[in-house]
Enzyme design. Structure first.
Site, PDB file in Angstrom:
ATOM      1  N   THR A 167       0.668  -1.220   0.211  1.00 49.09           N
ATOM      2  CA  THR A 167       0.016  -0.019  -0.035  1.00 49.09           C
ATOM      3  C   THR A 167       0.893   1.115   0.132  1.00 49.09           C
ATOM      4  OG1 THR A 167      -1.615   1.274   1.425  1.00 49.09           O
ATOM      5  CG2 THR A 167      -0.043  -0.211   2.518  1.00 49.09           C
ATOM      6  N   TYR A 205      -1.902   0.074  10.600  1.00 48.52           N
ATOM      7  CA  TYR A 205      -1.944  -0.791   9.311  1.00 48.52           C
ATOM      8  C   TYR A 205      -0.632  -0.497   8.482  1.00 48.52           C
ATOM      9  CZ  TYR A 205      -3.643  -1.202   4.556  1.00 48.52           C
ATOM     10  OH  TYR A 205      -3.909  -1.594   3.279  1.00 48.52           O
TER      11      TYR A 205
END
Length: 342
Positions: free
Chosen positions: A127, A167
């Site tokens: 990501t 995250y």
């Protein structure tokens, strides 16, 4: 050439679309998924209806279960690791589970690959959150959006890592492990640091998958909250283009092995999340849309645009579906399948 693909999270949005692509090419597919994600069982039903009940093999399992992965990994040619916890807000509320799924789960996949006989190609979905808030990157605020002062082509793979949020930390840990298993063990691994991916069979929620979520909310009459001022910019990449990028990397391991690629729509497909997207959605649904505004969420970037020149140069890949066309396609699919969203 027919190969056997092992897809963790193969019943999810990206996974099911990639599985469909592989089945169209008559590849052997094993899906490894715990079916916990909203929409996963519906995606499996779609795959079976489209390609047949026995078109793929399903193993209902969890990437936190290393023994299950070890048993399942034998004789695989390609491993696509899509399974993961995907929401920043969820990671803030439950950082331990986020770590176990994203960091430990990825290590379990890599260890299963290392112990297998084939040493398959490993594709990992990372990501842009591994770059954090990028406070050192100069940004200007304009009337409807934000823009980079010094990076007209977007953020390249040379941007310093700066994990923000649990995250970001867990995905970044997986990102670096995947890269290092090529350097240390010679496994042909590929890391895709992805921007905003969207398309059919995406069951977006408020915390993740914002393009899909806004469309679903409008179609089902649910309230929409914009966190921040709505000027945040993302580069959108339609799922068909992403799947083509995966195939390009897998088909050319002599080029892609050990590499990291920033992957998104690039500067030509960037859009502000409401100031630009809102009018497009209103045009599609045919009426004004009322939204509420809330505080910025932890780890949210004012702007993120991928510099995709590396993958263009090395693998000849480029996006083909514009943001407006892709949004229109997704709206049409969601409208036709409104019954799936409750």
């Amino acid at each position: 050439m027919t190969q056997t693909y092992f897809i963790t999270g193969g019943a999810g949005f990206i996974g099911s679309n990639f599985v469909a692509h592989l089945l169209e090419k008559n590849q052997n597919v094993v899906i490894f998924d715990n079916l916990s994600r909203n929409g996963s069982k519906m995606n499996l039903s779609w795959l079976r209806e489209q390609y047949g009940q026995d078109a793929f093999r399903l193993i209902e399992g969890d990437v936190r279960d290393s023994d299950a992965l070890d048993k399942a990994m034998e004789k695989m040619d390609v491993v696509a690791h899509f399974a993961g916890q995907v929401a920043v807000t969820t990671s803030v509320m439950n950082p331990k589970e986020d770590f176990e799924v994203n960091a430990l789960g990825t290590l379990n996949v890599l260890e299963a690959v290392r112990k297998s006989k084939n040493h398959p190609i490993v594709l990992y979905t990372s990501t842009n959150k591994v770059y954090g808030g990028m406070e050192n990157v100069r940004v200007i605020e304009r009337e409807n959006d934000y823009a980079y002062l010094d990076f007209p082509q977007g953020i390249s793979e040379n941007q310093l890592l700066d994990f923000h949020s649990p995250y970001g930390c867990s995905k970044g840990t997986g990102d670096q492990y995947v890269r290092d298993y090529h350097r240390i063990y010679g496994i042909p691994t590929i890391v895709f640091r992805q921007s905003a991916i969207y398309g059919p069979h995406q069951f977006g929620i408020e915390d993740q998958g914002w393009v899909s979520w806004f469309i679903i909310a409008v179609l089902t009459g649910k309230p929409i909250t914009i966190y921040g001022n709505g000027k945040q910019v993302r580069d959108l990449l339609y799922i068909e283009d992403l799947v083509r990028a995966y195939s390009a990397a897998i088909d050319h391991p002599e080029v892609s092995a050990g590499k990291i690629y920033n992957i998104g729509g690039g500067p030509e497909n960037c859009i502000s999340i409401w100031k630009d997207f809102g009018p497009i959605l209103e045009s599609l649904c045919g009426h004004p849309i009322e939204v509420a505004y809330g505080d910025w969420r932890p780890g949210d970037q004012a702007i993120y645009i991928s510099d995709i020149r590396k993958i263009k140069q090395e693998l000849g890949w480029t996006p083909t579906i514009s943001a407006k066309e892709g949004i229109t396609r997704l709206y049409s699919w969601a409208s036709a399948n409104r019954n799936l969203f409750g």
